[in-house]
Structures are given as C-alpha cells and as structure tokens.
Design a protein around this motif. Sequence first.
Motif, PDB file in Angstrom:
ATOM      1  N   LEU A 161      -1.886 -63.278 -39.453  1.00 58.02           N
ATOM      2  CA  LEU A 161      -0.990 -63.715 -40.523  1.00 58.02           C
ATOM      3  C   LEU A 161      -1.082 -65.220 -40.712  1.00 58.02           C
ATOM      4  CD1 LEU A 161       1.522 -63.498 -42.439  1.00 58.02           C
ATOM      5  CD2 LEU A 161       2.932 -63.596 -40.358  1.00 58.02           C
ATOM      6  N   SER A 162      -1.102 -65.635 -41.966  1.00 54.70           N
ATOM      7  CA  SER A 162      -1.013 -67.054 -42.296  1.00 54.70           C
ATOM      8  C   SER A 162       0.009 -67.206 -43.416  1.00 54.70           C
ATOM      9  CB  SER A 162      -2.375 -67.588 -42.756  1.00 54.70           C
ATOM     10  OG  SER A 162      -2.280 -68.976 -43.046  1.00 54.70           O
ATOM     11  N   ILE A 163       0.907 -68.180 -43.265  1.00 56.72           N
ATOM     12  CA  ILE A 163       1.934 -68.461 -44.273  1.00 56.72           C
ATOM     13  C   ILE A 163       1.867 -69.946 -44.619  1.00 56.72           C
ATOM     14  CG2 ILE A 163       4.401 -68.499 -44.801  1.00 56.72           C
ATOM     15  CD1 ILE A 163       4.816 -66.363 -42.643  1.00 56.72           C
ATOM     16  N   THR A 164       2.013 -70.248 -45.912  1.00 56.09           N
ATOM     17  CA  THR A 164       2.098 -71.639 -46.341  1.00 56.09           C
ATOM     18  C   THR A 164       3.095 -71.735 -47.488  1.00 56.09           C
ATOM     19  OG1 THR A 164       0.807 -73.602 -46.946  1.00 56.09           O
ATOM     20  CG2 THR A 164       0.214 -71.536 -48.037  1.00 56.09           C
ATOM     21  N   HIS A 165       3.648 -72.918 -47.688  1.00 53.55           N
ATOM     22  CA  HIS A 165       4.531 -73.128 -48.831  1.00 53.55           C
ATOM     23  C   HIS A 165       4.372 -74.556 -49.320  1.00 53.55           C
ATOM     24  CE1 HIS A 165       7.137 -74.536 -45.551  1.00 53.55           C
ATOM     25  NE2 HIS A 165       7.062 -73.314 -45.060  1.00 53.55           N
ATOM     26  N   LYS A 204       7.609 -62.599 -35.893  1.00 54.07           N
ATOM     27  CA  LYS A 204       8.049 -63.443 -34.781  1.00 54.07           C
ATOM     28  C   LYS A 204       7.327 -64.771 -34.901  1.00 54.07           C
ATOM     29  CE  LYS A 204       8.641 -60.014 -31.112  1.00 54.07           C
ATOM     30  NZ  LYS A 204       8.160 -59.681 -29.770  1.00 54.07           N
ATOM     31  N   LYS A 205       7.627 -65.667 -33.990  1.00 54.67           N
ATOM     32  CA  LYS A 205       6.880 -66.918 -33.911  1.00 54.67           C
ATOM     33  C   LYS A 205       6.335 -67.062 -32.500  1.00 54.67           C
ATOM     34  CE  LYS A 205       8.923 -69.470 -37.649  1.00 54.67           C
ATOM     35  NZ  LYS A 205       9.342 -70.776 -38.111  1.00 54.67           N
ATOM     36  N   SER A 206       5.125 -67.624 -32.412  1.00 50.16           N
ATOM     37  CA  SER A 206       4.524 -67.876 -31.107  1.00 50.16           C
ATOM     38  C   SER A 206       5.244 -69.055 -30.453  1.00 50.16           C
ATOM     39  CB  SER A 206       3.037 -68.199 -31.265  1.00 50.16           C
ATOM     40  OG  SER A 206       2.881 -69.493 -31.831  1.00 50.16           O
ATOM     41  N   LYS A 207       4.896 -69.342 -29.220  1.00 45.94           N
ATOM     42  CA  LYS A 207       5.495 -70.476 -28.517  1.00 45.94           C
ATOM     43  C   LYS A 207       5.237 -71.788 -29.245  1.00 45.94           C
ATOM     44  CE  LYS A 207       5.325 -68.299 -24.009  1.00 45.94           C
ATOM     45  NZ  LYS A 207       4.729 -68.261 -22.678  1.00 45.94           N
ATOM     46  N   LYS A 208       4.141 -71.845 -29.978  1.00 40.78           N
ATOM     47  CA  LYS A 208       3.801 -73.054 -30.735  1.00 40.78           C
ATOM     48  C   LYS A 208       4.357 -73.037 -32.156  1.00 40.78           C
ATOM     49  CE  LYS A 208      -0.384 -74.061 -28.138  1.00 40.78           C
ATOM     50  NZ  LYS A 208      -1.816 -74.344 -28.207  1.00 40.78           N
ATOM     51  N   GLY A 209       5.073 -71.952 -32.513  1.00 41.63           N
ATOM     52  CA  GLY A 209       5.689 -71.880 -33.835  1.00 41.63           C
ATOM     53  C   GLY A 209       4.879 -71.169 -34.894  1.00 41.63           C
ATOM     54  N   THR A 250      11.119 -70.913 -45.289  1.00 41.84           N
ATOM     55  CA  THR A 250      10.773 -69.967 -44.229  1.00 41.84           C
ATOM     56  C   THR A 250      11.096 -68.542 -44.661  1.00 41.84           C
ATOM     57  OG1 THR A 250      11.219 -71.652 -42.565  1.00 41.84           O
ATOM     58  CG2 THR A 250      11.137 -69.367 -41.800  1.00 41.84           C
ATOM     59  N   ALA A 251      12.277 -68.354 -45.241  1.00 39.83           N
ATOM     60  CA  ALA A 251      12.664 -67.022 -45.709  1.00 39.83           C
ATOM     61  C   ALA A 251      11.687 -66.510 -46.765  1.00 39.83           C
ATOM     62  CB  ALA A 251      14.089 -67.048 -46.260  1.00 39.83           C
ATOM     63  N   LEU A 307      15.471 -66.906 -37.057  1.00 36.08           N
ATOM     64  CA  LEU A 307      14.371 -67.864 -37.178  1.00 36.08           C
ATOM     65  C   LEU A 307      14.447 -68.691 -38.467  1.00 36.08           C
ATOM     66  CD1 LEU A 307      11.423 -65.548 -36.046  1.00 36.08           C
ATOM     67  CD2 LEU A 307      12.605 -67.272 -34.668  1.00 36.08           C
ATOM     68  N   ILE A 308      15.301 -68.268 -39.401  1.00 35.93           N
ATOM     69  CA  ILE A 308      15.381 -68.913 -40.713  1.00 35.93           C
ATOM     70  C   ILE A 308      16.259 -70.157 -40.646  1.00 35.93           C
ATOM     71  CG2 ILE A 308      16.034 -68.632 -43.144  1.00 35.93           C
ATOM     72  CD1 ILE A 308      13.747 -66.780 -42.284  1.00 35.93           C
TER      73      ILE A 308
END
Length: 116
Positions: free
Chosen positions: A98-102, A72-77, A41-42, A35-36
């Motif tokens: 889960l929430s991720i931001t950068h 994992k990622k959902s179908k929408k990413g 993302t990593a 997925l990276i």
Amino acid sequence: MIGIDIVSIDRIKNMYEKFGRKAYERFLKDEEIELIKRFETAAGFWAAKEAASKAIGTGIGKECSFHDIKIKKSKKGAPKLKYSKALRKKYNIKKTSLSITHDKGVAIAAVYNLIK
C-alpha cells in the motif's frame, strides 16, 4: 492486481463535520479511527480501502465492505493493509503493498496484491 483511488480531502472533512465520529465509523474500525489526527489521513484511509477493493476486482459493495479491509501503521509510520481472512482466501492474496499520498486537496492510494 493493482488498484488505485483518489478522494477529495474536503469530502471527508465535510462528512466528518456533518456526522462526527459516525462518519469515520462508516469505513473505519475503532483502532483505525485512533490513528486519525488529520482529515488528510482519513481521506488517505478511504482511498486505500477503495483501492484495495479495486485490486481484488470488486470495488466496495456486496463482496467486499470497508470493514473487510484493515489499515495499520508500521513502527516507522508507513501504512499497512490487511484483508479479512475470508477475502485473502477467496482471492488467493499472498501479499499486499500500500502507498498513500496527499497534496493540494486530494488523497491518493495505490494497492498491489501478490496472488498465489
């Protein structure tokens, strides 16, 4: 419970440049590595696993390793997180968010666990 973590994207980039794929294998399984596409993302995945371990009150270590947590990622990413069956049972985890931001050189993740 809630866990949060922040990590420098350059930290993950430098680790990858020094050790290559082995750097990612330290904290990701093969299907996660696929997925990276970018260092952001990593770094987000690293922060997510650290935040998840904090959300169960242990941190990464003896009771919870990076490989006890899967992203994992959902179908929408959207990122999704799953604990190993043993951890879910031990800590009575019913549901995880889960929430991720950068931005500007850092990745941040927040994890919320609904406990039975």
